[in-house]
Design an enzyme around this catalytic site. Structure first.
Site, mmCIF file in Angstrom:
data_model
loop_
_atom_site.group_PDB
_atom_site.id
_atom_site.type_symbol
_atom_site.label_atom_id
_atom_site.label_comp_id
_atom_site.label_asym_id
_atom_site.label_seq_id
_atom_site.Cartn_x
_atom_site.Cartn_y
_atom_site.Cartn_z
ATOM 1 N N CYS A 17 3.515 1.802 2.642
ATOM 2 C CA CYS A 17 4.799 1.105 2.504
ATOM 3 C C CYS A 17 5.833 2.017 1.850
ATOM 4 C CB CYS A 17 4.619 -0.159 1.676
ATOM 5 S SG CYS A 17 3.464 -1.359 2.376
ATOM 6 N N ASP A 26 17.109 22.694 -29.035
ATOM 7 C CA ASP A 26 17.791 21.487 -29.477
ATOM 8 C C ASP A 26 18.600 20.838 -28.365
ATOM 9 O OD1 ASP A 26 20.855 22.337 -29.912
ATOM 10 O OD2 ASP A 26 19.555 23.997 -30.468
ATOM 11 N N ASP A 39 12.896 27.790 -30.027
ATOM 12 C CA ASP A 39 14.161 28.197 -30.629
ATOM 13 C C ASP A 39 14.020 28.055 -32.145
ATOM 14 O OD1 ASP A 39 16.980 28.854 -30.673
ATOM 15 O OD2 ASP A 39 17.295 26.764 -31.234
ATOM 16 N N CYS A 63 0.852 -1.193 0.000
ATOM 17 C CA CYS A 63 0.000 0.000 0.000
ATOM 18 C C CYS A 63 0.882 1.236 0.000
ATOM 19 C CB CYS A 63 -0.941 0.012 1.210
ATOM 20 S SG CYS A 63 -0.098 0.273 2.777
#
Length: 719
Positions: A18, A604, A407, A15
């Site tokens: 944990c 890039d 860009d 669960c």
């Protein structure tokens, strides 16, 4: 401080509590910088200082919390098989318990129920006791504590009623709760397996063996034995085993599994090939350049694993609630029992029913998996389409983006310009030669275009005696005693070169979207060389899709304003930031953020690294073979700008699923716990039995998981 990062597979998490318990345990280890554990993926991502701690100490801290570090798939399948066997045992015993308890009466009924229910309680339910022990040992209460406490109360009261005291038995409640929740966890395991299908498919792609050419002989070797520099023979229909460069042959290669692009890519001598892609037609000889963990496939798998193990900021809300959830539920259960038995004078049986039902119906799992399950599916969906999202936080932030900065070079354009015009005031040959000499040592895309042009027309291009790149302006060089300046108007102005007689021609070229560079030799301007980059085929459509999504689109470039505006006009961008030096791109992002805009930067990933890092979401395009080292939060493997809009759509859809999941999980607990506590009983005589509570709890988990898995059907692109 040095940093390393590892992703560990964890066995035994049942669960969301944990995950929190493991995070706490690992974070206490000296040298651990950051620990993030995802219940949905059963993985821990740990950043640590290798000078202070190593992987073994980190693994020991996980084991100390009661969990195991395991290999990925074989042990996972064994775990699923073990749970399946336990579920069969649980059902084989629980169904008779229910039938006998509800419908049959005979003298040895209680003894038979005891014999049937005991294996369910302590064999099928052993994982709950084990989990509760380690949870309490670490001073932390998880779902196992609730299940162990509630079923033990019902079982041991029934045991007492069987052998020592008078009263009804609760065997059907304890057995049903244990078996039902075990079934629920089994279904969660299967669902988590489905969310990891993207990684599963990728890990199975690399072939086990490959053909290596050694002294002219073909030798079949395991892929793990391939060394960098080995020459591999790839026949039609075979998968390319590692990354490499074609040294001989011509073929088309199916790269769809990596890039998502369905059309095969032509490959010839000098071209890069990616491991796990399929050679379609011709025979290729490939020199291995990247092997093992350095291949693109391995980097992609690592990126997805780390991203799926990361946490989105919205998950902090659920984690905070989960931290306090079990203690609050325990308190509500005890208060409810006391109120009904001591204050409202109900029977002990009724009060115990309320106590057990409250403990069982409470479901922190639904809260705990609401975010990571949706994020995990979203990340996998992106990976299937060549969109690698490096962390859950980026997936979450993207839905808030108000402005996208694109860009120009290698993002909107392909980054391979061609020389379009040479205007010479002296000899054309002289202008082209001096421009090529100056640019030969430069790495700028325009430099390559000029040098290529000179080689085609003039043959050999000699080296400059000395040269220097001036960022954002051009280059300065010396050749046979002559000083060469080649660049934009800024460079000419800074060196007091008169270009008034060239301004009209420069303006005309720039108005056509070309980059015009002036050549000056010994302080005298002697010509102009103009070049133009070509737009990517998808640039216009990408901008249109972003604008349709309500996002402001801007272009950022170091080119002059007129050239930039000409390119922007072709793709439909109204806002242009031009003449921006590489080091100033991040400042332009900051200015927009200061105005309250949430900025996504698309570049890039090389010279745009500072801006990608500064942006709220950095999106690197043109990843090539350096997938894992890009500065962005997202990598577009296909170099397709339309994937930016797809990524934002995916983010919005994923956030919608997360909010739906959290709403359901909170609503379920707000409604279910009071009803289980008996709030409606005085008015409607309605109370939830432990069996119904267990079914409701499991169904709440299944609904959250199912809602998240529906993301897999979401179409990122319009067909």
């Amino acid at each position: 401080m040095s940093r390393k990062k590892i992703v560990l597979e964890i066995e035994g998490m049942d669960c969301a509590h944990c995950a929190v318990a493991i995070e706490r345990s690992v974070s206490k280890v000296r040298g651990v910088i950051k620990a993030s554990v995802s219940f949905a993926t059963a993985r821990a991502t740990v950043e640590y200082d290798p000078k202070k701690v190593g992987p073994k100490e980190i693994e020991r801290s996980i084991e100390g919390a009661g969990y195991k570090v395991r290999e990925r798939k074989p042990l996972e399948r064994e775990r699923v098989k073990r749970r399946a066997v336990l579920i069969v045992l649980g059902l084989a015993l629980t169904i008779p318990v229910l039938i006998i308890e509800l419908f049959l009466i005979f003298p040895e009924k209680r003894l038979l129920l005891f014999l049937l229910a005991t294996p369910v309680q302590f064999i099928v339910g052993w994982s709950f006791y084990r989990g509760a022990y380690y949870s309490l040992k670490n001073r932390f209460a998880n779902l196992d504590v609730l299940v162990a406490l509630s079923t033990s109360a019902a079982y041991f009261y029934s045991l007492a009623a069987t052998f020592f005291i008078e009263g009804p038995t609760f065997y059907e409640a304890s057995a049903t709760v244990v078996t039902t929740i075990a079934i629920g966890r089994f279904l969660e395991d299967l669902a988590r397996g489905r969310t990891g299908e993207a990684i599963e498919r990728l890990t199975l792609l690399q072939p086990e063996t490959a053909t290596v050419l050694k002294r002219g002989r073909e030798v079949r070797v395991p892929v793990g034995h391939i060394q960098v520099g080995d020459i591999l023979l790839i026949r039609p229909g075979e998968r390319i085993p590692v990354d490499g460069v074609v040294v001989k042959g011509y073929s088309s290669v199916d790269e769809s599994i990596i890039t998502g692009e369905s059309i095969p890519v032509e490959k010839k001598k000098g071209d890069v090939v990616i491991g796990a892609t399929i050679n379609k037609t011709g025979v290729l000889k490939v020199r291995a350049t990247r092997i093992g963990k350095d291949t693109v496939l391995s980097q992609i798998i690592r990126l997805i694993e780390e991203a799926q193990a990361s946490k989105a900021p919205i998950q902090r809300l659920a984690d905070t609630v989960v931290n306090y959830f079990v203690p609050i539920v325990l308190m509500i259960a005890i208060v409810s029992f006391a109120a009904w038995y001591f204050v409202l004078d109900s029977s002990f049986l009724f009060a115990l029913t309320v106590f057990v039902s409250v403990l069982v119906v409470a479901c922190p799992c639904a809260l705990g998996i609401a975010t990571p399950m949706a994020v995990m599916v979203g990340l996998g969906k992106g990976a299937e389409h060549g969109i690698l999202i490096k962390d859950g936080a980026a997936l979450e932030r993207a839905h808030k983006i108000t402005t996208i900065i694109l860009d120009k070079t290698r993002t909107l354009t392909v980054g391979k310009p061609k020389v379009t015009d040479i205007i010479a005031l002296s000899e054309r040959r002289e202008v082209l030669l001096f421009a090529a000499i100056a640019e030969k040592g430069s790495e700028h895309p325009l430099a390559g275009a000029i040098v290529d042009k000179a080689r085609k027309e003039l043959g050999r291009v000699p080296d400059a005696d000395w040269f220097k790149v001036i960022p954002g302006e051009g280059v300065k060089a010396k050749y046979k005693g002559k000083e060469i300046l080649f660049g934009n108007k800024k460079l000419m102005s800074a060196n007091k070169i008169d270009i008034t007689h060239l301004l009209d021609q420069i303006e005309k070229l720039e108005g056509e979207g070309k980059t015009a560079m002036v050549l000056a030799v010994d302080k005298k301007a002697i010509g102009i060389v103009a070049a133009a980059d070509t737009l990517r085929k998808t640039s216009k459509r990408a901008v249109d899709e972003l604008r349709e999504a309500g996002i402001e689109v801007m272009m950022l470039t170091g080119d002059n304003k007129k050239t930039a505006e000409a390119i922007a006009k072709k793709v439909g961008i109204d806002h242009v930031l031009a003449d921006v030096l590489p080091q100033d791109k991040a400042n332009e992002v900051k200015k927009l953020q200061a105005k309250g805009k949430v900025v996504g930067m698309v570049g890039d990933g090389i010279n745009d690294a500072p801006a990608l890092t500064q942006a709220d979401v950095g999106i690197a395009i043109g990843a090539g073979t350096d997938v894992a080292i890009e500065a962005g939060n997202v990598v577009l493997v296909k170099n397709d700008l339309t994937d930016v809009a797809c990524f934002i759509k995916l983010s919005r859809k994923t956030m919608g699923k997360i909010k739906q999941n959290l709403f359901f999980a909170f609503s379920y607990n707000i409604l279910a716990i009071p009803i289980a506590a008996g709030v409606l009983y005085p008015f409607l005589h309605v109370v939830i039995s432990p069996m119904v509570a267990a079914i409701a709890m499991v169904l709440s988990d299944i609904i959250v998981v199912g809602n998240s898995l529906m993301l897999k059907r979401f179409e990122l692109r319009h067909q």
